[in-house]
Design a protein around this motif. Sequence first.
Motif, PDB file in Angstrom:
ATOM      1  N   LEU A  87     -13.742  56.071   8.664  1.00 35.46           N
ATOM      2  CA  LEU A  87     -13.748  56.657   7.313  1.00 35.46           C
ATOM      3  C   LEU A  87     -15.126  56.566   6.680  1.00 35.46           C
ATOM      4  N   MET A  88     -15.793  55.458   6.955  1.00 35.77           N
ATOM      5  CA  MET A  88     -17.073  55.222   6.296  1.00 35.77           C
ATOM      6  C   MET A  88     -18.164  56.108   6.857  1.00 35.77           C
ATOM      7  N   ALA A  89     -17.875  56.801   7.970  1.00 34.55           N
ATOM      8  CA  ALA A  89     -18.895  57.661   8.575  1.00 34.55           C
ATOM      9  C   ALA A  89     -18.517  59.135   8.436  1.00 34.55           C
ATOM     10  N   GLU A  94     -13.299  66.215   6.264  1.00 30.38           N
ATOM     11  CA  GLU A  94     -12.772  65.408   7.385  1.00 30.38           C
ATOM     12  C   GLU A  94     -12.322  64.040   6.858  1.00 30.38           C
ATOM     13  N   HIS A  95     -13.113  63.498   5.937  1.00 33.99           N
ATOM     14  CA  HIS A  95     -12.775  62.198   5.379  1.00 33.99           C
ATOM     15  C   HIS A  95     -11.406  62.220   4.713  1.00 33.99           C
ATOM     16  N   SER A  96     -11.126  63.291   3.948  1.00 34.57           N
ATOM     17  CA  SER A  96      -9.867  63.370   3.188  1.00 34.57           C
ATOM     18  C   SER A  96      -8.674  63.414   4.142  1.00 34.57           C
ATOM     19  N   LEU A  98      -8.423  62.216   7.239  1.00 34.80           N
ATOM     20  CA  LEU A  98      -8.209  60.923   7.891  1.00 34.80           C
ATOM     21  C   LEU A  98      -7.671  59.888   6.903  1.00 34.80           C
ATOM     22  N   ARG A  99      -8.236  59.904   5.707  1.00 36.40           N
ATOM     23  CA  ARG A  99      -7.834  58.912   4.698  1.00 36.40           C
ATOM     24  C   ARG A  99      -6.363  59.104   4.321  1.00 36.40           C
ATOM     25  N   ALA A 100      -5.929  60.379   4.270  1.00 36.30           N
ATOM     26  CA  ALA A 100      -4.530  60.644   3.904  1.00 36.30           C
ATOM     27  C   ALA A 100      -3.568  60.020   4.923  1.00 36.30           C
ATOM     28  N   ALA A 244     -13.357  45.750   8.586  1.00 37.98           N
ATOM     29  CA  ALA A 244     -13.533  45.833   7.123  1.00 37.98           C
ATOM     30  C   ALA A 244     -12.410  45.117   6.396  1.00 37.98           C
ATOM     31  N   GLY A 245     -11.260  45.011   7.053  1.00 35.52           N
ATOM     32  CA  GLY A 245     -10.085  44.479   6.380  1.00 35.52           C
ATOM     33  C   GLY A 245      -9.971  42.969   6.399  1.00 35.52           C
ATOM     34  N   HIS A 246     -10.790  42.264   7.189  1.00 33.07           N
ATOM     35  CA  HIS A 246     -10.645  40.800   7.109  1.00 33.07           C
ATOM     36  C   HIS A 246     -11.933  40.088   6.736  1.00 33.07           C
ATOM     37  N   GLU A 247     -13.045  40.610   7.223  1.00 32.11           N
ATOM     38  CA  GLU A 247     -14.324  39.926   7.015  1.00 32.11           C
ATOM     39  C   GLU A 247     -14.688  39.890   5.518  1.00 32.11           C
ATOM     40  N   THR A 248     -14.433  41.002   4.835  1.00 33.66           N
ATOM     41  CA  THR A 248     -14.728  41.113   3.407  1.00 33.66           C
ATOM     42  C   THR A 248     -13.935  40.064   2.617  1.00 33.66           C
ATOM     43  N   THR A 249     -12.631  40.065   2.810  1.00 32.71           N
ATOM     44  CA  THR A 249     -11.765  39.166   2.041  1.00 32.71           C
ATOM     45  C   THR A 249     -12.078  37.710   2.389  1.00 32.71           C
ATOM     46  N   GLY A 294     -25.108  47.115   0.058  1.00 37.55           N
ATOM     47  CA  GLY A 294     -24.040  48.091   0.271  1.00 37.55           C
ATOM     48  C   GLY A 294     -24.366  49.017   1.436  1.00 37.55           C
ATOM     49  N   GLN A 295     -23.525  50.025   1.579  1.00 35.94           N
ATOM     50  CA  GLN A 295     -23.616  50.933   2.736  1.00 35.94           C
ATOM     51  C   GLN A 295     -24.707  51.982   2.530  1.00 35.94           C
ATOM     52  N   LEU A 296     -25.344  52.322   3.623  1.00 37.91           N
ATOM     53  CA  LEU A 296     -26.409  53.327   3.574  1.00 37.91           C
ATOM     54  C   LEU A 296     -25.834  54.732   3.351  1.00 37.91           C
ATOM     55  N   ARG A 297     -26.579  55.567   2.640  1.00 38.29           N
ATOM     56  CA  ARG A 297     -26.257  56.995   2.520  1.00 38.29           C
ATOM     57  C   ARG A 297     -27.526  57.805   2.723  1.00 38.29           C
ATOM     58  N   ILE A 298     -27.361  59.096   3.065  1.00 33.11           N
ATOM     59  CA  ILE A 298     -28.531  59.966   3.237  1.00 33.11           C
ATOM     60  C   ILE A 298     -28.407  61.128   2.244  1.00 33.11           C
ATOM     61  N   LEU A 346     -18.138  47.433  -9.563  1.00 29.28           N
ATOM     62  CA  LEU A 346     -18.202  48.399  -8.456  1.00 29.28           C
ATOM     63  C   LEU A 346     -18.006  47.718  -7.102  1.00 29.28           C
ATOM     64  N   THR A 347     -17.425  46.530  -7.125  1.00 26.35           N
ATOM     65  CA  THR A 347     -17.297  45.746  -5.885  1.00 26.35           C
ATOM     66  C   THR A 347     -16.477  46.463  -4.811  1.00 26.35           C
ATOM     67  N   PHE A 348     -15.523  47.289  -5.222  1.00 27.25           N
ATOM     68  CA  PHE A 348     -14.761  48.069  -4.232  1.00 27.25           C
ATOM     69  C   PHE A 348     -15.325  49.483  -4.086  1.00 27.25           C
ATOM     70  N   VAL A 352     -14.806  58.841  -3.516  1.00 28.75           N
ATOM     71  CA  VAL A 352     -13.872  59.088  -2.402  1.00 28.75           C
ATOM     72  C   VAL A 352     -13.821  57.943  -1.394  1.00 28.75           C
ATOM     73  N   HIS A 353     -14.903  57.164  -1.303  1.00 27.16           N
ATOM     74  CA  HIS A 353     -14.893  56.050  -0.343  1.00 27.16           C
ATOM     75  C   HIS A 353     -14.405  54.740  -0.970  1.00 27.16           C
ATOM     76  N   TYR A 354     -13.882  54.826  -2.204  1.00 23.34           N
ATOM     77  CA  TYR A 354     -13.378  53.618  -2.870  1.00 23.34           C
ATOM     78  C   TYR A 354     -12.513  52.826  -1.875  1.00 23.34           C
ATOM     79  N   CYS A 355     -12.691  51.525  -1.876  1.00 25.99           N
ATOM     80  CA  CYS A 355     -12.074  50.683  -0.841  1.00 25.99           C
ATOM     81  C   CYS A 355     -10.584  50.982  -0.632  1.00 25.99           C
ATOM     82  N   LEU A 356     -10.273  51.319   0.595  1.00 23.26           N
ATOM     83  CA  LEU A 356      -8.886  51.595   0.952  1.00 23.26           C
ATOM     84  C   LEU A 356      -8.014  50.357   0.761  1.00 23.26           C
TER      85      LEU A 356
HETATM   86  C1  HEM Z   1     -12.586  41.554  -1.276  1.00 25.14           C
HETATM   87  C2  HEM Z   1     -12.426  42.338  -0.245  1.00 25.14           C
HETATM   88  C3  HEM Z   1     -13.055  43.694  -0.081  1.00 25.14           C
HETATM   89  C4  HEM Z   1     -14.175  44.220  -0.629  1.00 25.14           C
HETATM   90  C5  HEM Z   1     -15.104  43.561  -1.645  1.00 25.14           C
HETATM   91  C6  HEM Z   1     -14.320  45.574  -0.120  1.00 25.14           C
HETATM   92  C7  HEM Z   1     -15.349  46.441  -0.473  1.00 25.14           C
HETATM   93  C8  HEM Z   1     -15.414  47.761  -0.083  1.00 25.14           C
HETATM   94  C9  HEM Z   1     -16.395  48.712  -0.549  1.00 25.14           C
HETATM   95  C10 HEM Z   1     -17.537  48.402  -1.514  1.00 25.14           C
HETATM   96  C11 HEM Z   1     -16.139  49.900   0.029  1.00 25.14           C
HETATM   97  C12 HEM Z   1     -16.852  51.217  -0.237  1.00 25.14           C
HETATM   98  C13 HEM Z   1     -18.099  51.323   0.575  1.00 25.14           C
HETATM   99  C14 HEM Z   1     -18.928  52.520   0.168  1.00 25.14           C
HETATM  100  O1  HEM Z   1     -18.469  53.457  -0.477  1.00 25.14           O
HETATM  101  O2  HEM Z   1     -20.104  52.496   0.527  1.00 25.14           O
HETATM  102  C15 HEM Z   1     -15.005  49.701   0.893  1.00 25.14           C
HETATM  103  C16 HEM Z   1     -14.464  50.668   1.699  1.00 25.14           C
HETATM  104  C17 HEM Z   1     -13.453  50.418   2.590  1.00 25.14           C
HETATM  105  N1  HEM Z   1     -12.691  49.266   2.694  1.00 25.14           N
HETATM  106 FE1  HEM Z   1     -12.929  47.603   1.633  1.00 25.14          FE
HETATM  107  N2  HEM Z   1     -13.298  45.828   0.748  1.00 25.14           N
HETATM  108  C18 HEM Z   1     -12.485  44.715   0.776  1.00 25.14           C
HETATM  109  C19 HEM Z   1     -11.317  44.562   1.494  1.00 25.14           C
HETATM  110  C20 HEM Z   1     -10.783  45.519   2.313  1.00 25.14           C
HETATM  111  C21 HEM Z   1      -9.522  45.388   3.000  1.00 25.14           C
HETATM  112  C22 HEM Z   1      -8.544  44.217   2.898  1.00 25.14           C
HETATM  113  C23 HEM Z   1      -9.378  46.515   3.741  1.00 25.14           C
HETATM  114  C24 HEM Z   1      -8.185  46.804   4.616  1.00 25.14           C
HETATM  115  C25 HEM Z   1      -7.572  47.909   4.656  1.00 25.14           C
HETATM  116  C26 HEM Z   1     -10.548  47.362   3.508  1.00 25.14           C
HETATM  117  C27 HEM Z   1     -10.797  48.579   4.096  1.00 25.14           C
HETATM  118  C28 HEM Z   1     -11.765  49.452   3.694  1.00 25.14           C
HETATM  119  C29 HEM Z   1     -11.945  50.775   4.281  1.00 25.14           C
HETATM  120  C30 HEM Z   1     -11.154  51.368   5.423  1.00 25.14           C
HETATM  121  C31 HEM Z   1     -12.995  51.380   3.581  1.00 25.14           C
HETATM  122  C32 HEM Z   1     -13.565  52.771   3.798  1.00 25.14           C
HETATM  123  C33 HEM Z   1     -12.900  53.707   2.831  1.00 25.14           C
HETATM  124  C34 HEM Z   1     -13.441  55.113   2.911  1.00 25.14           C
HETATM  125  O3  HEM Z   1     -14.577  55.292   3.381  1.00 25.14           O
HETATM  126  O4  HEM Z   1     -12.701  56.006   2.521  1.00 25.14           O
HETATM  127  N3  HEM Z   1     -11.367  46.724   2.623  1.00 25.14           N
HETATM  128  N4  HEM Z   1     -14.559  48.397   0.797  1.00 25.14           N
END
Ligand code: HEM
Length: 412
Positions: A87-89, A94-96, A98-100, A244-249, A294-298, A346-348, A352-356
Amino acid sequence: MTASRDGYEIRLPLPDAFTLDPSPTWAWLRQEAPVTRARTATGHPVWLVTRYADVKTVLSDPRFSRAAVVRPGAPFPAATPPRPGTLMALDPPEHSRLRALVSPTFTRRRVEQLRPWIRQLAEKYADQLLAAGEPADLVRWFARPFPLEVMCVILGVPDRQRDDLRRWTDVVYSLNAADAEPAGAAYDAMEDYFRDLVRAKRERLATPGVQPEDLLDELILARDGADRLSETELIGLSTSLLAAGHETTANQIGCFVVELLRDPARWERLRREPDLVPAAVEELLRFNRLSETGQLRIAVADVELSGQTIRTGEAVMASVGAANRDPERFDDPDTLRWDRKDNAHLTFGYGVHYCLGAHLARVELAEALLTLFDRLPAPRLAIPAEQIQWRRTVLRGPVEVPLYWSADAPGR
Ligand code: HEM
């Protein structure tokens, strides 16, 4: 301090990036050079953006592409670039699509249904922490295995490979250019692992009457049934969701506990007033920087931000950590306040890329804190907060958080 808008004097990560409190350079950049040239750890030139309003634009404006980051020759800031199919790439549309496919699993309603199970898992790991004996490392016994198990169960990843998955994720997120080869190899290993898992799950699903049991099963059926996602996307999604789903948390749990125990009155107040926990989770999310940049963009068009023109093809990094401490957006941004109103951090991400996984992360974080309040009678850090070592990866988190918890532990 000097920073030139035309030279490349800002080197990332900043020399004082891996510390308890944010580098003072962020405040200086916000004020003096809000859109400035920098070089990544891998030596690539990027624009670095630090003000809240500009960061929000970079995260959400379609003129900043994520898909362009995985095109050949694009710069990348970490040891290894993201892989296509995640999703992040991808950019819309296409993103919409897959995300759905994955978003129904992570809605607020679905995640709330999981809350009691998430609480039980938190309790299981808190008990393992207690059983390890004082001082025990919160990261090893609680912060890392707990969200990893949550994600593995949601996806349908069996127990036996969890240590490998954790090890691979660590290397994949390395910032060190010298780790390019091991990071690439770890990525390959994760993808191979998911290919084998998908094969085994496909065989099981081919048996008449067998129902899907987890997210991976549902994605396989989506792929095989209506061909709504490619095999590359299926593997890319699995790998990136797991990572992305475990390392962040995990990193955030470690940071939260350090921040609360740094001033034990904070811990005590939340323990006594658990109704404050949801607001405290939001405030701690704002306060703790998950990554430096944060994540790189072009840029796929010329864009002007804070008086600086970013040209088509140039790379941009938006510092969510700096934006979350912007005094133009947050009153008294360097103070933790449980009564903060309008905490639109803005931590999430944003757009459209708001954390899933934002709802899932919030539930895990709240249940982690509530469980630790319950289980640890009198916790304190076994070393001063300032001496905690921080992992040097894309995501910031403590290497170890050694804890004492009994009333007669050393130093009391
Ligand atoms: C405290 C924990 C978390 C933080 C701070 C966090 C943060 C973020 C951020 C900042 C983005 C957006 C990146 C961008 O737009 O550049 C993102 C996207 C994403 N996160 Fe999280 N995340 C967390 C936990 C999780 C968990 C538990 C999942 C499990 C499903 C997850 C899955 C994703 C996915 C799949 C995306 C990509 C979404 C997209 O591109 O549409 N994240 N997250």
